[in-house]
Write a protein that holds these residues in place. Sequence first.
Motif, short mmCIF file in Angstrom:
data_model
loop_
_atom_site.label_atom_id
_atom_site.label_comp_id
_atom_site.label_asym_id
_atom_site.label_seq_id
_atom_site.Cartn_x
_atom_site.Cartn_y
_atom_site.Cartn_z
N MET A 166 0.83 -1.20 0.00
CA MET A 166 0.00 0.00 0.00
C MET A 166 0.86 1.26 0.00
SD MET A 166 -3.26 -0.89 2.49
CE MET A 166 -4.05 0.70 2.13
N ASP A 167 1.91 1.24 0.80
CA ASP A 167 2.81 2.40 0.84
C ASP A 167 3.52 2.59 -0.50
OD1 ASP A 167 2.13 2.93 3.44
OD2 ASP A 167 3.86 1.89 4.31
N ARG A 168 3.91 1.48 -1.11
CA ARG A 168 4.60 1.59 -2.41
C ARG A 168 3.66 2.15 -3.47
NH1 ARG A 168 4.60 -1.54 -6.70
NH2 ARG A 168 3.68 -3.34 -5.63
N LEU A 169 2.43 1.64 -3.50
CA LEU A 169 1.46 2.12 -4.48
C LEU A 169 1.12 3.59 -4.22
CD1 LEU A 169 -0.92 -0.97 -4.66
CD2 LEU A 169 0.57 -0.12 -6.48
N TRP A 170 1.01 3.96 -2.97
CA TRP A 170 0.70 5.35 -2.65
C TRP A 170 1.79 6.28 -3.17
CZ3 TRP A 170 -3.53 7.82 -0.86
CH2 TRP A 170 -3.36 9.17 -0.53
N ASP A 171 3.03 5.86 -3.02
CA ASP A 171 4.15 6.71 -3.42
C ASP A 171 4.35 6.76 -4.94
OD1 ASP A 171 4.76 7.36 -0.80
OD2 ASP A 171 6.19 5.71 -0.57
N THR A 172 3.90 5.74 -5.66
CA THR A 172 4.25 5.63 -7.07
C THR A 172 3.07 5.69 -8.04
OG1 THR A 172 4.13 3.19 -7.00
CG2 THR A 172 6.27 4.23 -6.50
N ASP A 173 1.84 5.48 -7.56
CA ASP A 173 0.71 5.35 -8.47
C ASP A 173 -0.34 6.44 -8.21
OD1 ASP A 173 -1.79 4.42 -9.71
OD2 ASP A 173 -0.68 2.57 -10.08
N ARG A 174 -0.48 7.34 -9.17
CA ARG A 174 -1.42 8.45 -9.03
C ARG A 174 -2.88 7.95 -8.97
NH1 ARG A 174 -0.93 13.23 -13.30
NH2 ARG A 174 1.08 13.33 -12.22
N SER A 175 -3.21 6.94 -9.76
CA SER A 175 -4.58 6.44 -9.77
C SER A 175 -4.95 5.81 -8.43
CB SER A 175 -4.78 5.42 -10.89
OG SER A 175 -3.99 4.25 -10.68
N PHE A 176 -3.98 5.20 -7.76
CA PHE A 176 -4.20 4.62 -6.43
C PHE A 176 -4.50 5.72 -5.43
CE2 PHE A 176 -2.58 2.78 -2.39
CZ PHE A 176 -3.34 1.63 -2.36
N ARG A 177 -3.75 6.79 -5.48
CA ARG A 177 -4.00 7.92 -4.58
C ARG A 177 -5.35 8.56 -4.86
NH1 ARG A 177 1.47 8.94 -5.99
NH2 ARG A 177 0.84 10.66 -7.36
N ALA A 178 -5.66 8.72 -6.14
CA ALA A 178 -6.94 9.33 -6.51
C ALA A 178 -8.12 8.47 -6.04
CB ALA A 178 -7.00 9.52 -8.03
N ALA A 179 -7.97 7.15 -6.12
CA ALA A 179 -9.03 6.25 -5.68
C ALA A 179 -9.32 6.44 -4.20
CB ALA A 179 -8.65 4.80 -5.97
N TRP A 180 -8.28 6.52 -3.38
CA TRP A 180 -8.49 6.67 -1.95
C TRP A 180 -9.07 8.03 -1.59
CZ3 TRP A 180 -9.16 2.93 1.17
CH2 TRP A 180 -8.54 1.70 0.93
N ARG A 181 -8.71 9.05 -2.35
CA ARG A 181 -9.31 10.36 -2.09
C ARG A 181 -10.79 10.35 -2.45
NH1 ARG A 181 -3.91 12.34 -3.83
NH2 ARG A 181 -2.92 13.14 -1.93
N SER A 182 -11.14 9.68 -3.55
CA SER A 182 -12.55 9.57 -3.93
C SER A 182 -13.32 8.74 -2.91
CB SER A 182 -12.68 8.93 -5.32
OG SER A 182 -12.10 9.76 -6.31
N ILE A 183 -12.71 7.67 -2.42
CA ILE A 183 -13.34 6.83 -1.39
C ILE A 183 -13.59 7.66 -0.13
CG2 ILE A 183 -12.93 4.90 0.20
CD1 ILE A 183 -11.37 3.58 -2.17
#
Length: 206
Positions: free
Chosen positions: A125-142
């Motif tokens: 999760m930490d790796r995806l948060w740091d590297t993947d914009r779509s992952f961060r956007a998904a959590w902000r939308s959630i």
Amino acid sequence: MTAPAGLFRTLVLDIGAPLALFYGLRGAGTGDTTALLVSAVPPAVTVVVTAWRARRADALAVAVVAGTVLGAVAALLGGGPRELLARGAWFTAPAGLWTLATLLRRQPLTYEVTRTFLVHRATIMDRLWDTDRSFRAAWRSITICWGVAALADSALRLVMAYTLPVAVVPALDTALTIVTIVVLQLPTHLLLRRSGHWHSLFGPSA
């Protein structure tokens, strides 16, 4: 505490015990106000004990205790049982606002809570948060979904508290809590699937 243990505690102390106390005391002839006051004790005690063990009290924990205390004071000053029934709204409204406010932080509340429960997936999760914009956007939308839902939940609880028969509101409050959590799984899972990372967190390999 493991996630299953936390879920069991929630079911027993935060949902089962208040309902059992309210309807048990009411069936024994206790007044609505007294029954509601007593039924508010288990969740409040749970919050206090959890905060004591963690050596800190977060904003949501403070909101739970404050809502319980304010409802009790209002009822004891002559407001009656409906002020106690409305205490759920006094919790979910601040919870919704706080959830939305965490969008201003580096990591929103829903991400942090999920990471806490998925300890074995924290690294990815930490790796995806740091590297993947779509992952961060998904959590902000959630986080937006959960925050807005909490505010809507609060408004509905106020309507129930002040318009429906006192005897039915505690059961409906509990049902609303369960329904809200279940319904919110839909946008949560859809947004994570759209980001392409649902299986990384909840798939069989997870």
